[in-house]
Structures are given as structure tokens and as C-alpha cells.
Scaffold this motif. Structure first.
Motif, PDB file in Angstrom:
ATOM      1  N   HIS A  94       0.844  -1.202   0.000  1.00 53.92           N
ATOM      2  CA  HIS A  94       0.000   0.000   0.000  1.00 53.92           C
ATOM      3  C   HIS A  94       0.874   1.244   0.000  1.00 53.92           C
TER       4      HIS A  94
ATOM      5  N   ASN B 121     -11.956  -6.215   4.996  1.00 55.68           N
ATOM      6  CA  ASN B 121     -12.721  -4.976   4.882  1.00 55.68           C
ATOM      7  C   ASN B 121     -13.804  -4.997   5.949  1.00 55.68           C
TER       8      ASN B 121
ATOM      9  N   ASN C 292      -9.016  -2.816   6.581  1.00 56.38           N
ATOM     10  CA  ASN C 292      -9.399  -1.788   5.624  1.00 56.38           C
ATOM     11  C   ASN C 292     -10.738  -1.218   6.064  1.00 56.38           C
TER      12      ASN C 292
ATOM     13  N   ARG D 111     -13.801   0.669   5.702  1.00 55.85           N
ATOM     14  CA  ARG D 111     -14.614   1.203   4.608  1.00 55.85           C
ATOM     15  C   ARG D 111     -15.646   2.168   5.159  1.00 55.85           C
TER      16      ARG D 111
ATOM     17  N   GLY E 235      -6.151   0.948   6.701  1.00 56.73           N
ATOM     18  CA  GLY E 235      -6.419   1.628   5.436  1.00 56.73           C
ATOM     19  C   GLY E 235      -7.800   2.230   5.444  1.00 56.73           C
TER      20      GLY E 235
ATOM     21  N   PHE F   1     -11.051   2.844   2.960  1.00 55.95           N
ATOM     22  CA  PHE F   1     -11.703   2.470   1.713  1.00 55.95           C
ATOM     23  C   PHE F   1     -12.924   3.367   1.533  1.00 55.95           C
TER      24      PHE F   1
ATOM     25  N   ASN G 295      -7.997   3.756  -0.452  1.00 54.84           N
ATOM     26  CA  ASN G 295      -8.478   2.723  -1.370  1.00 54.84           C
ATOM     27  C   ASN G 295      -9.708   3.274  -2.103  1.00 54.84           C
TER      28      ASN G 295
END
Length: 255
Positions: free
Chosen positions: A15, A113, A151, A153, A187, A189, A211
């Protein structure tokens, strides 16, 4: 053989802002192997595709046991890092999310995620509540001793049509990103956002690698790299494309 921890560390390293990791989302062991053989750095599932391939609607309508069995087969089929779409975490409470993440880790996942909307209607969770769910996921990973890539989201941009997207929505996504980062996310998203200016602001100000999901109107890979994106997901696109080809080929064969 590369260990789960080594795969997780590799996945983290892929990443890089401006050099985005491309994830051409798979839905079963066969599609995962095909993507891996195409030169992918990692394999990711997409919940919509996995559900559709097994006859279910998206939104945690497929039993979690099905998703876990599918994950195990994918992990066994490829040597790549495998990240799983866990939707909203398959549970009402942070403790439920922790159990879901622990099961995915046991099945071989090195990333997941977790989205901040309710599966029933897509409305947004309170960001503080979502942070607690992410913190529980991180604790589960720490207990397992795996540096899981979480991740986070946010579905802020799914709340309005693209023509109504604005900088206020970006700032809301960033507010959530800061809370999620503090909770242990790896991360950010942000599916649904398509405008260059909004993506640029997200990439510049996010405390986490950004992302973006490929969909109509989203800039191409080279432009997303210029904007500072670190990861590009293809979501349900690969499955839909494969099924469209299959339908057309079947129609031609029977015509």
C-alpha cells in the motif's frame, strides 16, 4: 512456505501512495487462482461477488460459514496474501466483530474490509460506534498475533448520488478516517467517490492509505496514482464481466 505473518507484512508494504496496489476481486478458488496467475500481488474477495456466486444477495445474506469455507479454499489455492470482505462484521456488537475477525484469521486471511454502514439498509453507523467495532477487530488480530490489514470502509459517498457529492462529504469521510485510524485501522476504503478533486483531497488528508473502487466515472489507474491513491479495488466488476461473457457465450452456443 511463506507464513501468515509474512504475508500480512507483505500486504501492508504493497500500500503505497502513488503506486496503488490493484486488487481484481475474486469470488472463489478458481477465480482467485486466475487472478494470481495474471500477476496480482494479492488476492481479495468481494462480498457482492461471493454472495452472487453462491446464490445469495449481498448484505450479509450469505451465511458466514459459507464465506469462511470459501476463504479457506481460496487460501489453499494460492500462495498470495488473501484479504476478505467481511461486510459489516457479521454481528451486532464489537464482540461479534472480534469473533468474526478471529475466525477469518484462523482460516488464513491477512486482511479484511469492515464497512461502517448497516447491512439492512446501507445507512451509516455512528462513527464512534464503528470505531469500537474496529478496535475490537484490532484486538482480535493482536490476540492472534497477526498484523491484520484492517481496511476501514466508509460508505459516506453511497448516501447521495454522484452529482450531489461535495467537499463536505469528503470532510465527513476524513473525520471518520481519523477515528478509525485511532481505533487501529490500517487503510481507508471510500467506495462511491468518483471526482478527481474529491479523491485528491481524500488522498492528501487521510491518515490512512486510500483505497478507491473502480466504477463508472472513476479515473483510470494512472490518474488515480497521480492523485495519491494507494489501493484500487475492482469490486463486483470482475464477476459481472465473467457472468456477462458466460451468458453471451451460452446464448451463442444455443443459438
Amino acid at each position: 512456505m511463506t507464513s501468515q505473518n509474512e504475508k500480512a507484512q507483505l500486504f501492508h508494504s504493497l500500500h503505497v501512495s502513488g503506486q496503488p496496489l490493484v486488487l481484481f476481486n475474486a469470488w472463489d478458488a478458481g477465480s482467485a487462482r486466475a487472478v494470481a496467475e495474471a500477476g496480482a500481488g494479492a488476492v481479495a474477495t468481494g462480498s457482492w461477488s461471493v454472495a452472487a456466486a453462491n446464490g445469495f444477495a449481498d448484505g450479509e445474506q450469505m451465511p458466514f460459514s459459507f464465506a469462511l469455507d470459501n476463504l479457506r479454499r481460496i487460501v489453499a489455492a494460492v500462495t498470495h496474501p488473501v484479504t476478505i470482505d467481511l461486510e459489516s462484521g457479521y454481528g451486532e456488537t464489537p464482540a461479534h466483530v472480534a469473533a468474526t475477525v478471529a475466525a477469518a484469521l484462523e482460516a488464513g486471511a491477512i486482511g479484511c474490509n469492515l464497512e461502517d454502514s448497516f447491512p439492512a439498509d446501507g445507512s451509516l453507523r455512528d462513527p464512534a460506534d464503528q470505531a469500537e467495532r474496529l478496535a475490537a477487530a484490532r484486538q482480535a488480530a493482536d490476540t492472534a498475533g497477526v498484523p491484520l490489514f484492517i481496511n476501514a470502509r466508509t460508505d459516506v459517498f453511497f448516501q447521495k448520488p454522484a452529482e450531489a457529492h461535495d467537499m463536505a462529504m469528503v470532510e465527513e469521510a476524513l473525520r471518520r478516517a481519523r477515528l478509525y485510524a485511532d481505533a487501529g485501522a490500517s487503510g481507508l476504503f471510500v467506495p462511491g467517490v468518483i471526482a478527481d478533486s474529491l479523491i485528491a483531497r481524500l488522498a492528501d488528508a487521510s491518515p490512512l492509505p486510500l483505497n478507491i473502487m473502480v466504477m463508472p466515472g472513476v479515473p483510470g489507474r494512472a490518474r488515480l496514482a497521480e492523485l495519491g491513491v494507494a489501493r484500487i479495488s475492482h469490486g463486483p466488476g470482475p464477476y459481472r464481466g465473467a457472468m456477462q461473457w458466460l451468458t453471451e457465450a451460452a446464448r451463442a452456443a444455443m443459438g
